[in-house]
Design a protein around this motif. Structure first.
Motif, PDB file in Angstrom:
ATOM      1  N   ASP A 252       0.833  -1.206   0.000  1.00 56.43           N
ATOM      2  CA  ASP A 252       0.000   0.000   0.000  1.00 56.43           C
ATOM      3  C   ASP A 252       0.871   1.262   0.000  1.00 56.43           C
ATOM      4  O   ASP A 252       0.562   2.237  -0.699  1.00 56.43           O
ATOM      5  N   PHE A 253       1.941   1.237   0.787  1.00 55.72           N
ATOM      6  CA  PHE A 253       2.862   2.374   0.827  1.00 55.72           C
ATOM      7  C   PHE A 253       3.478   2.620  -0.548  1.00 55.72           C
ATOM      8  O   PHE A 253       3.595   3.771  -0.999  1.00 55.72           O
ATOM      9  N   LEU A 254       3.869   1.544  -1.215  1.00 51.97           N
ATOM     10  CA  LEU A 254       4.484   1.659  -2.531  1.00 51.97           C
ATOM     11  C   LEU A 254       3.550   2.323  -3.529  1.00 51.97           C
ATOM     12  O   LEU A 254       3.963   3.194  -4.305  1.00 51.97           O
ATOM     13  N   PHE A 255       2.281   1.930  -3.508  1.00 52.14           N
ATOM     14  CA  PHE A 255       1.318   2.520  -4.446  1.00 52.14           C
ATOM     15  C   PHE A 255       1.159   4.017  -4.216  1.00 52.14           C
ATOM     16  O   PHE A 255       1.142   4.798  -5.173  1.00 52.14           O
ATOM     17  N   GLU A 256       1.050   4.408  -2.966  1.00 48.65           N
ATOM     18  CA  GLU A 256       0.836   5.821  -2.672  1.00 48.65           C
ATOM     19  C   GLU A 256       2.100   6.655  -2.896  1.00 48.65           C
ATOM     20  O   GLU A 256       2.041   7.752  -3.451  1.00 48.65           O
ATOM     21  N   ALA A 257       3.241   6.141  -2.457  1.00 50.31           N
ATOM     22  CA  ALA A 257       4.477   6.930  -2.474  1.00 50.31           C
ATOM     23  C   ALA A 257       5.191   6.901  -3.814  1.00 50.31           C
ATOM     24  O   ALA A 257       5.898   7.855  -4.163  1.00 50.31           O
ATOM     25  N   VAL A 258       5.003   5.827  -4.580  1.00 53.01           N
ATOM     26  CA  VAL A 258       5.761   5.677  -5.835  1.00 53.01           C
ATOM     27  C   VAL A 258       4.842   5.615  -7.051  1.00 53.01           C
ATOM     28  O   VAL A 258       4.937   6.445  -7.957  1.00 53.01           O
ATOM     29  N   TYR A 259       3.953   4.646  -7.103  1.00 57.32           N
ATOM     30  CA  TYR A 259       3.147   4.438  -8.300  1.00 57.32           C
ATOM     31  C   TYR A 259       2.213   5.604  -8.596  1.00 57.32           C
ATOM     32  O   TYR A 259       1.834   5.826  -9.753  1.00 57.32           O
ATOM     33  N   ARG A 260       1.822   6.337  -7.562  1.00 57.35           N
ATOM     34  CA  ARG A 260       0.964   7.506  -7.769  1.00 57.35           C
ATOM     35  C   ARG A 260       1.703   8.814  -7.523  1.00 57.35           C
ATOM     36  O   ARG A 260       1.091   9.874  -7.452  1.00 57.35           O
ATOM     37  N   ASN A 261       3.007   8.722  -7.421  1.00 56.86           N
ATOM     38  CA  ASN A 261       3.819   9.914  -7.174  1.00 56.86           C
ATOM     39  C   ASN A 261       3.883  10.767  -8.437  1.00 56.86           C
ATOM     40  O   ASN A 261       4.297  10.279  -9.496  1.00 56.86           O
ATOM     41  N   PRO A 262       3.490  12.042  -8.376  1.00 62.98           N
ATOM     42  CA  PRO A 262       3.447  12.864  -9.595  1.00 62.98           C
ATOM     43  C   PRO A 262       4.818  13.095 -10.217  1.00 62.98           C
ATOM     44  O   PRO A 262       4.919  13.286 -11.437  1.00 62.98           O
ATOM     45  N   ILE A 263       5.881  13.059  -9.405  1.00 66.33           N
ATOM     46  CA  ILE A 263       7.231  13.241  -9.955  1.00 66.33           C
ATOM     47  C   ILE A 263       7.660  11.986 -10.706  1.00 66.33           C
ATOM     48  O   ILE A 263       8.133  12.041 -11.845  1.00 66.33           O
ATOM     49  N   ALA A 264       7.473  10.839 -10.048  1.00 68.34           N
ATOM     50  CA  ALA A 264       7.893   9.580 -10.662  1.00 68.34           C
ATOM     51  C   ALA A 264       7.096   9.262 -11.912  1.00 68.34           C
ATOM     52  O   ALA A 264       7.592   8.623 -12.839  1.00 68.34           O
ATOM     53  N   LYS A 265       5.854   9.705 -11.953  1.00 68.60           N
ATOM     54  CA  LYS A 265       4.967   9.347 -13.049  1.00 68.60           C
ATOM     55  C   LYS A 265       4.664  10.523 -13.983  1.00 68.60           C
ATOM     56  O   LYS A 265       3.697  10.480 -14.739  1.00 68.60           O
ATOM     57  N   SER A 266       5.505  11.536 -13.935  1.00 69.94           N
ATOM     58  CA  SER A 266       5.233  12.744 -14.723  1.00 69.94           C
ATOM     59  C   SER A 266       5.187  12.479 -16.222  1.00 69.94           C
ATOM     60  O   SER A 266       4.449  13.147 -16.954  1.00 69.94           O
ATOM     61  N   GLU A 267       5.958  11.521 -16.699  1.00 71.57           N
ATOM     62  CA  GLU A 267       5.995  11.235 -18.133  1.00 71.57           C
ATOM     63  C   GLU A 267       4.853  10.331 -18.601  1.00 71.57           C
ATOM     64  O   GLU A 267       4.609  10.212 -19.796  1.00 71.57           O
ATOM     65  N   GLU A 268       4.169   9.690 -17.657  1.00 69.94           N
ATOM     66  CA  GLU A 268       3.139   8.722 -18.052  1.00 69.94           C
ATOM     67  C   GLU A 268       1.945   9.374 -18.736  1.00 69.94           C
ATOM     68  O   GLU A 268       1.219   8.715 -19.461  1.00 69.94           O
ATOM     69  N   SER A 269       1.735  10.663 -18.502  1.00 69.89           N
ATOM     70  CA  SER A 269       0.606  11.338 -19.151  1.00 69.89           C
ATOM     71  C   SER A 269       0.752  11.331 -20.669  1.00 69.89           C
ATOM     72  O   SER A 269      -0.235  11.477 -21.399  1.00 69.89           O
ATOM     73  N   LYS A 270       1.981  11.153 -21.138  1.00 68.47           N
ATOM     74  CA  LYS A 270       2.232  11.146 -22.581  1.00 68.47           C
ATOM     75  C   LYS A 270       2.027   9.769 -23.207  1.00 68.47           C
ATOM     76  O   LYS A 270       1.942   9.643 -24.427  1.00 68.47           O
ATOM     77  N   VAL A 271       1.974   8.744 -22.351  1.00 70.90           N
ATOM     78  CA  VAL A 271       1.918   7.377 -22.864  1.00 70.90           C
ATOM     79  C   VAL A 271       0.639   7.124 -23.644  1.00 70.90           C
ATOM     80  O   VAL A 271       0.670   6.551 -24.742  1.00 70.90           O
ATOM     81  N   PHE A 272      -0.507   7.551 -23.106  1.00 72.48           N
ATOM     82  CA  PHE A 272      -1.763   7.283 -23.792  1.00 72.48           C
ATOM     83  C   PHE A 272      -1.768   7.916 -25.177  1.00 72.48           C
ATOM     84  O   PHE A 272      -2.235   7.300 -26.147  1.00 72.48           O
ATOM     85  N   ASP A 273      -1.256   9.141 -25.290  1.00 75.27           N
ATOM     86  CA  ASP A 273      -1.248   9.809 -26.595  1.00 75.27           C
ATOM     87  C   ASP A 273      -0.415   9.025 -27.603  1.00 75.27           C
ATOM     88  O   ASP A 273      -0.794   8.900 -28.774  1.00 75.27           O
ATOM     89  N   ILE A 274       0.726   8.499 -27.141  1.00 76.35           N
ATOM     90  CA  ILE A 274       1.586   7.730 -28.046  1.00 76.35           C
ATOM     91  C   ILE A 274       0.896   6.440 -28.469  1.00 76.35           C
ATOM     92  O   ILE A 274       0.821   6.117 -29.664  1.00 76.35           O
ATOM     93  N   VAL A 275       0.373   5.695 -27.498  1.00 73.15           N
ATOM     94  CA  VAL A 275      -0.268   4.418 -27.816  1.00 73.15           C
ATOM     95  C   VAL A 275      -1.514   4.636 -28.670  1.00 73.15           C
ATOM     96  O   VAL A 275      -1.740   3.919 -29.654  1.00 73.15           O
ATOM     97  N   GLU A 276      -2.310   5.639 -28.330  1.00 73.78           N
ATOM     98  CA  GLU A 276      -3.504   5.920 -29.134  1.00 73.78           C
ATOM     99  C   GLU A 276      -3.125   6.336 -30.548  1.00 73.78           C
ATOM    100  O   GLU A 276      -3.749   5.902 -31.527  1.00 73.78           O
ATOM    101  N   GLY A 277      -2.097   7.174 -30.676  1.00 72.02           N
ATOM    102  CA  GLY A 277      -1.668   7.607 -31.997  1.00 72.02           C
ATOM    103  C   GLY A 277      -1.232   6.438 -32.854  1.00 72.02           C
ATOM    104  O   GLY A 277      -1.589   6.347 -34.043  1.00 72.02           O
ATOM    105  N   LEU A 278      -0.460   5.523 -32.275  1.00 70.77           N
ATOM    106  CA  LEU A 278      -0.026   4.337 -33.008  1.00 70.77           C
ATOM    107  C   LEU A 278      -1.213   3.450 -33.362  1.00 70.77           C
ATOM    108  O   LEU A 278      -1.316   2.933 -34.481  1.00 70.77           O
ATOM    109  N   TYR A 279      -2.128   3.290 -32.425  1.00 73.35           N
ATOM    110  CA  TYR A 279      -3.294   2.435 -32.626  1.00 73.35           C
ATOM    111  C   TYR A 279      -4.151   2.948 -33.781  1.00 73.35           C
ATOM    112  O   TYR A 279      -4.511   2.187 -34.697  1.00 73.35           O
ATOM    113  N   ARG A 280      -4.465   4.230 -33.762  1.00 75.20           N
ATOM    114  CA  ARG A 280      -5.306   4.813 -34.815  1.00 75.20           C
ATOM    115  C   ARG A 280      -4.610   4.746 -36.175  1.00 75.20           C
ATOM    116  O   ARG A 280      -5.231   4.453 -37.201  1.00 75.20           O
ATOM    117  N   TYR A 281      -3.320   5.009 -36.180  1.00 69.19           N
ATOM    118  CA  TYR A 281      -2.595   5.034 -37.450  1.00 69.19           C
ATOM    119  C   TYR A 281      -2.553   3.649 -38.091  1.00 69.19           C
ATOM    120  O   TYR A 281      -2.858   3.496 -39.280  1.00 69.19           O
TER     121      TYR A 281
END
Length: 333
Positions: A252-281
């Motif tokens: 539980d600590f890991l999920f809150e402190a790391v997996y949902r950490n905005p610093i650690a996961k700052s780049e993940e917001s771009k992942v959906f755009d990349i995967v969706e772009g590839l999927y549609r293309y």
């Protein structure tokens, strides 16, 4: 005279726990094959997994942190090797089939997407048929490897891969060991990577957890492994109550402190755009996918082929493909 394989099978019958799966007792393969004189059925499965292309691609797939600059962060491949090491230790101590345990461990993440679980969530949201990495791992083994022929693994290995993370438990004790050890591995090495990245420090770990499990990665893994071995019996895997409780709190600590950490996961917001772009293309341009997708394209349709193609990409290949499609190139005149 007995072959080397037959000698190994005889040793298993004499040494392994009655609840272990002996290689000679495998439920078999989808396509029957002649036995190897040297290796047991589960040893052959392990070797096929190690030598397949999907296994090699794991070295360039995200574990937790996207595109880390240091060479010391885990990848999906190093995670897989750590799971195999821990699971083999448990299997040997419990007198289970170590070869079966190792084969399941090495194959459990073959179907993982680029960009870790962020990529998995993206594909799951795009594909109407649904997507999970554990089902895709089985698909890689049964359908996609070796130019569509698959690896033709034993039923025990496929079942362990399918049930390594959620839903029903594997029907073998060896498969259940891998499920426990996968979690033991990622909880501890993801914390180790998070400390290395400066996302958290060792002092951030709650004292009640470290006092119970240990004050270092190796101490915590040792505590969890020993508790699992000492408290499991009759095929039921479990830890003692205190260790199990601290284990859950650490998760539980890991999920809150790391997996949902905005610093650690700052780049993940771009992942959906990349995967969706590839999927549609590639839905509109299936002819530009690799030749290996042709059979799936013809027999299961374009959406299934696109999902398989993207899921098989490494992080770098996905970014490069997206860039080639959508980013304008400089030109000279």
């Amino acid at each position: 005279m007995s072959t080397i394989r037959e000698t190994s099978e005889q040793f298993e019958r004499q040494f392994l726990d009655p609840l272990a799966v002996c290689s000679a007792d495998t439920k078999g393969r989808a396509v029957a094959e002649n036995e190897c004189n040297l290796r047991t059925a589960f040893q052959r499965d392990r070797d096929r997994i190690i030598h397949c292309k999907a296994f090699r691609r794991l070295k360039h797939k995200t574990q937790v942190f996207l595109s880390p600059e240091s060479d010391h962060y885990r990848t999906r491949l190093t995670h897989t090797l750590e799971v195999a090491q821990i699971a083999r230790t448990v299997a040997r101590a419990m007198r289970m089939n170590e070869d079966l345990t190792e084969a399941i461990s090495l194959g459990h993440d073959l179907g993982h997407t680029p960009f870790g679980h962020a990529g998995e969530r993206a594909l799951a949201s795009l594909y109407a048929g649904g997507f999970t990495h554990y089902e895709q791992s089985v698909r890689v083994c049964e359908r996609l490897e070796r130019d569509g022929r698959g690896l033709n693994l034993t039923a025990e290995v496929l079942d362990g891969i399918l049930h390594h993370t959620k839903d029903d438990w594997a029907f073998t004790v060896e498969g259940r060991i891998v499920r426990f050890c996968d979690r033991i591995a990622y909880i501890n090495h993801d914390i180790d990577d998070a400390i290395r990245a400066g996302v958290i420090s060792e002092d951030d770990l709650p004292n009640e957890i470290t006092d119970c499990l240990g004050h270092s990665k190796s101490e915590r893994i040792d505590t969890l492994v020993r508790s699992l071995i000492d408290n499991s019996k009759d095929g039921n895997l479990q830890m003692d109550e205190q260790t199990s409780s601290c284990y859950g709190q650490l998760h539980d600590f890991l999920f809150e402190a790391v997996y949902r950490n905005p610093i650690a996961k700052s780049e993940e917001s771009k992942v959906f755009d990349i995967v969706e772009g590839l999927y549609r293309y590639f839905l509109s341009h299936p002819e530009q996918m690799s030749a290996e997708c042709k059979t799936v394209l013809e027999t299961e349709g374009v959406e299934r082929a696109v999902v398989d193609y993207i899921a098989g990409m490494t992080d770098h290949y996905a970014v490069m493909a997206y860039s080639d499609i959508y980013i304008p190139k400089f030109w000279k005149y």
